[in-house]
Design an enzyme around this catalytic site. Structure first.
Site, mmCIF file in Angstrom:
data_model
loop_
_atom_site.group_PDB
_atom_site.id
_atom_site.type_symbol
_atom_site.label_atom_id
_atom_site.label_comp_id
_atom_site.label_asym_id
_atom_site.label_seq_id
_atom_site.Cartn_x
_atom_site.Cartn_y
_atom_site.Cartn_z
ATOM 1 N N ASN A 20 53.892 -21.234 -1.324
ATOM 2 C CA ASN A 20 55.230 -21.703 -1.676
ATOM 3 C C ASN A 20 55.835 -22.613 -0.610
ATOM 4 O OD1 ASN A 20 55.485 -19.417 0.043
ATOM 5 N ND2 ASN A 20 57.571 -19.056 -0.660
ATOM 6 N N ARG B 63 58.768 -8.062 -7.583
ATOM 7 C CA ARG B 63 58.831 -7.307 -6.332
ATOM 8 C C ARG B 63 60.229 -6.744 -6.093
ATOM 9 N NH1 ARG B 63 56.630 -11.667 -2.350
ATOM 10 N NH2 ARG B 63 56.943 -13.069 -4.115
ATOM 11 N N ASP C 177 59.259 -15.573 6.694
ATOM 12 C CA ASP C 177 58.344 -14.418 6.704
ATOM 13 C C ASP C 177 56.917 -14.839 7.038
ATOM 14 O OD1 ASP C 177 59.780 -11.928 4.730
ATOM 15 O OD2 ASP C 177 60.743 -13.852 5.081
ATOM 16 N N LYS D 257 62.592 -25.026 -1.734
ATOM 17 C CA LYS D 257 62.363 -25.334 -0.317
ATOM 18 C C LYS D 257 62.246 -26.844 -0.121
ATOM 19 C CE LYS D 257 60.154 -21.060 1.249
ATOM 20 N NZ LYS D 257 59.129 -20.530 2.166
ATOM 21 N N ASP E 173 53.299 -20.811 5.989
ATOM 22 C CA ASP E 173 52.022 -20.094 5.942
ATOM 23 C C ASP E 173 51.526 -19.838 4.526
ATOM 24 O OD1 ASP E 173 52.379 -16.718 5.415
ATOM 25 O OD2 ASP E 173 54.140 -17.985 5.588
ATOM 26 N N SER F 178 63.611 -19.933 3.122
ATOM 27 C CA SER F 178 62.839 -18.712 2.924
ATOM 28 C C SER F 178 62.931 -18.213 1.491
ATOM 29 C CB SER F 178 63.357 -17.624 3.874
ATOM 30 O OG SER F 178 62.705 -16.395 3.622
ATOM 31 N N GLY F 179 61.807 -17.723 0.984
ATOM 32 C CA GLY F 179 61.797 -16.970 -0.261
ATOM 33 C C GLY F 179 62.258 -15.546 -0.031
ATOM 34 N N GLU G 220 56.557 -9.599 6.334
ATOM 35 C CA GLU G 220 57.067 -9.977 5.017
ATOM 36 C C GLU G 220 58.163 -8.958 4.705
ATOM 37 O OE1 GLU G 220 56.272 -12.503 2.972
ATOM 38 O OE2 GLU G 220 54.664 -13.333 4.218
ATOM 39 N N ASP H 275 59.572 -21.927 7.449
ATOM 40 C CA ASP H 275 59.539 -20.741 6.611
ATOM 41 C C ASP H 275 59.879 -19.564 7.528
ATOM 42 O OD1 ASP H 275 58.716 -18.860 4.512
ATOM 43 O OD2 ASP H 275 56.920 -18.584 5.721
#
Length: 237
Positions: free
Chosen positions: A194, A75, A31, A168, A191, A119-120, A38, A29
Site C-alpha cells: 500500500n 481487521r 507501521d 497515501k 515497506d 499511515s493505514g 503493526e 509510512d
C-alpha cells in the site's frame, strides 16, 4: 539493474550520492517503517485475535489482497469491544521508533525538508509520533469508540473513509501542491504494497526492510540496518 551499494543497501535507477537538500519533502509510512510494530496486530492481541489479524496484515502488505480497504475493515471489525485503554498500553509497552528513525527525520529537518507521515494505521499513534518527532503533516485512520470501547469500525473523514495506497499517494501530491514543490523533490519511504502508489510518484522511493514486491520497485532498498542508512545515499551537507 539493481546493485548493492554497500551490504544490505540496494540501489537502482540512479548513481549516488544525492544531496539531501535537493529534496523538499520526506514522506514516511508508519507501521513497520517509522515504528517497529503493526499497531492493528498489537491491538488485536488484547482481544485474543492477534494471529488472525496479523495473517490478514501480512497478506495485505505483500500485495496478496487486492482490496486494502476491505482488508482493513475486516481487521478493525475484529477489534470490536477492545478497551480504548489498550491503545495506550500498546504505545507504552510495544511501540518503538525503528533504528535510525530519529536520526533520519532530524537530518531531513535540518536540511530544510518538510515531513509527512501517511499511515493505514490510526490517529491515536500517528498523533503521538508526530508530536514526538515534530512532523509537519499526517494522514491516517480514526478508530470508532463508544463508552470506552472500540466499535469495530472507523470514522469517516472529509477526505474519505480509509487511508489506503491511493490516499497515501493523493496526500503526498496534495502536500507537494500545498508546498508548491514538484513531486520529484519528494522522498517516499515504506515497506508494504500500500506504499507503492506514493513511492511511484516521488522523486526517490525507499523500501525499508520491505516486502519483496516493494523492494523490487524501490530506487533504494534498505535490507539491513536502520533508516538512517538512507543518509549513505542521500547525504546532508
Amino acid at each position: 539493474m539493481p546493485h548493492e551499494h554497500a551490504p544490505g543497501l540496494v540501489i537502482q535507477g540512479f548513481t549516488p550520492p544525492l544531496p539531501l537538500a535537493g529534496f523538499k519533502l520526506i514522506a514516511f509510512d508508519m507501521d513497520s517503517t517509522l515504528i517497529n510494530i503493526e499497531c492493528v496486530d498489537e491491538i488485536a492481541d488484547a482481544a485474543g485475535r492477534k494471529a488472525e489479524v496479523a495473517a490478514i496484515t501480512e497478506a495485505a502488505m505483500r500485495g496478496e489482497i487486492a482490496d486494502y480497504k476491505e482488508s482493513l475493515r475486516q481487521r478493525v471489525t475484529l477489534l470490536k469491544g477492545v478497551p480504548v485503554s489498550a491503545l495506550q498500553v500498546v504505545f507504552d509497552r510495544r511501540l518503538r521508533l525503528n533504528p535510525g528513525a530519529e536520526t533520519l527525520v532530524h537530518a531531513a529537518q535540518a536540511a530544510g525538508l518538510k515531513t509527512l507521515l501517511v499511515s493505514g494505521g490510526f490517529t491515536f499513534f500517528t498523533d503521538r509520533i508526530r508530536d514526538r518527532l515534530g512532523i509537519d503533516f499526517t494522514r491516517s485512520n480514526v478508530l470508532g469508540t463508544e463508552n470506552g470501547l472500540l466499535t469495530g469500525s472507523m470514522v469517516d473523514q472529509p477526505w474519505g473513509d480509509i487511508c489506503d495506497g491511493e490516499e497515501k499517494k493523493r496526500m503526498l501530491l496534495a502536500t507537494c501542491a500545498q508546498l508548491q514543490i514538484d513531486p520529484r523533490h519528494a522522498i517516499a519511504i515504506g515497506d508494504g504494497a500500500n506504499d507503492l502508489p506514493m513511492m511511484g510518484v516521488a522523486g526517490l522511493s525507499v523500501a525499508y526492510h520491505a516486502k519483496p514486491k516493494v523492494r523490487e520497485q524501490a530506487m533504494v532498498a534498505i535490507n539491513a540496518g536502520g533508516l538512517d542508512r538512507l543518509l549513505e545515499v542521500v547525504q546532508p551537507g
